[in-house]
Design a protein around this motif. Sequence first.
Motif, PDB file in Angstrom:
ATOM      1  N   LEU A 187       0.833  -1.217   0.000  1.00 56.57           N
ATOM      2  CA  LEU A 187       0.000   0.000   0.000  1.00 56.57           C
ATOM      3  C   LEU A 187       0.860   1.257   0.000  1.00 56.57           C
ATOM      4  N   VAL A 197      -1.261   4.744   3.808  1.00 54.03           N
ATOM      5  CA  VAL A 197      -2.534   4.013   3.904  1.00 54.03           C
ATOM      6  C   VAL A 197      -3.619   5.052   4.126  1.00 54.03           C
ATOM      7  N   ALA A 216      -6.803   4.075  -0.030  1.00 54.66           N
ATOM      8  CA  ALA A 216      -6.054   2.819  -0.024  1.00 54.66           C
ATOM      9  C   ALA A 216      -6.739   1.786   0.863  1.00 54.66           C
ATOM     10  N   ASN A 247      -9.949   0.486  -0.905  1.00 50.37           N
ATOM     11  CA  ASN A 247      -9.606  -0.405  -2.016  1.00 50.37           C
ATOM     12  C   ASN A 247      -9.121  -1.762  -1.503  1.00 50.37           C
ATOM     13  N   ASP A 288       2.029   1.796  -3.501  1.00 48.49           N
ATOM     14  CA  ASP A 288       0.966   2.168  -4.441  1.00 48.49           C
ATOM     15  C   ASP A 288       0.375   3.544  -4.140  1.00 48.49           C
ATOM     16  N   TYR A 289       0.220   3.862  -2.860  1.00 50.01           N
ATOM     17  CA  TYR A 289      -0.500   5.103  -2.500  1.00 50.01           C
ATOM     18  C   TYR A 289       0.362   6.123  -1.730  1.00 50.01           C
TER      19      TYR A 289
END
Length: 623
Positions: A535, A542, A546, A549, A538-539
């Motif tokens: 996470l 958190v 995030a 998803n 990706d983001y």
Amino acid sequence: MDSLDARSRDVQDVQERTFCKWLNTKLESNGYPPMSSLIKDLSDGVKLIQLMVCYRDVSLGRYNKTPRMRVQKAENVNKALEFITSRGVKLTNIDIIDGNPKLILGMIWTLILRFTIADISEEGLSAKEGLLLWCQRKTEPYNKDEVNVQDFSTSWSNGLALCALIHCHRPDLLDYDKLNKTDRHGNTKLAFQIAAEHLNIPQLLEVEDLCDSSHPDERSVMTYIASFFHAFSTMDQAETVSRRVEKFAELMQSVWISRNDYERRVRLLLSAWSEKQMDWTASLFTGTYAEARERSAEFAAYKQTTKRTWVTEKQDIATLFGNVQTKLKTYGLREYLPPSGLSLVDVDNAWKALLASEAQRSRAINAEIRGIKEILRKKFAEVANDFEQRLHAISSELTAIDGPLEVQQQLVERIQTRISALSETLKHVAEAEAECNAANIEENDYTIFTCQDLEFELELLVQSISKKIAFIDNQIVSRNMTNLTPAQLEQFESTFRYFDKDETNTLNQSEMTAALASLGIVFSDEDMDYIYDQLLRDYGAVSFEAFINLLVEITEDQTSSEQLREAFRGIATDKPYVTELDLRIAHLPPSSIEFLREAIPHTHNDTAEPEYDYERWLDDVFA
């Protein structure tokens, strides 16, 4: 009989020689020629008349200065004897013309007693007794084995008594301690010499008259010693006069010094007072509290140091003036009048002027401090009230935001950009409050706010903006999640908010683990580490997006209503409810247990232990 006659002739010779020398000192001192023979030169009465003129400084009238006939000599002698008798001197059977030695010596001795020895007085004793007592008192400090004056004969035969008399009055003329106490002739000669050369005492005796006679003639010795008395008495009188003049001079010098000291100190004091008042008048305030306080501190220091010194000096000057007046009054002298402007009245008037100026200075300093404090109160109130109004306006704008989420998002972000300027303004408020604190201002009727109040309100506004932004962002995320039911979104959002303890709209790994566990989603530590790191990649964090998803992926893969029910039944060991003990036995994190206790409806059994109805809760969540 022959020895007595010889001794009588010796005494007569000594007296004749001594009395002749004594008469000559009187005659010569007044410009008359001396006598060569006492008996012969007195027979015509001329020297006797001259002697009386010498002693009493009076004229006996006309007399025959060169008598040749007996009748002329008799007239002169009678004139002198009548004058002597008129002065209270009793004379009987005086045969001067025929030259009777005994009668003439007796008359001369009577004159010596009357005009030289009779006026000697010492402690109530006079004449011979007074002269003897005087000699004894003057020689008392000396060794009695060397000097022991008991008479006017043998007591003087070793010369030491004469030396002692001289040393007692004039120790500068001889060193008594260095005398050879056995040298009778040498000591007597030394005394005669010093007396004649330094004390103007004629040598009436010969050394032999004292040292070589078994019984020195009393009358001759008394005549000579009387010369010492008069010489030293004259010296004592001169010393007394000198001491009187010296004492008066010292007094006047002391008064003069004191007067000059008084005038000098008064001038310095008046000048210092005047200078201080001019300094106060010329001292202008700059309008700052620090400067006003400095002036106040200087004024306080002046009162505790300089003023007290002046008070002491003023009192000392008054005492000095009083001492001068007392000295002058004690000696009957004219009182001291100080120069114009330097009297004690002038000092008192100058002191009153200083006190008035001092009071004016104190009032000016206090008024300046009060004025500055008032300015500082208004200055702080102005910036504080203005800040609060701006804060309230922004808060009202934030509350009134409405419309589409994207529009709200833009409006909130625009408001957020204004916080920086508001924070800078708060610094000015803090500076104004610091100035008030430095001025010891504790009350302010122009505002109800403090800098701490405004800091707190600004912090609340910043938090409100952050929460507003997080809420809008989450709403946008939730709106875009079409594969979740509204109930799921609500549950997931409330869970996220609950575990976002620091309200950053993000979860750290421990917060995320607890949030998932509260939803019944439990991973091993290794799996949780992997998910959290994924996470972050990706983001970046958190975030709510995030987290949602992640839950979407999990619920799509494994989470269903029945799966959750089976999970709770397993924890509850097939009971229709679950207890806190069941949750702890299942090793759920404490934060997850706390969340489930608050979220799941519950009832209490007979022991008052809560029983959580997970079936009902899941029905509500998955409806």
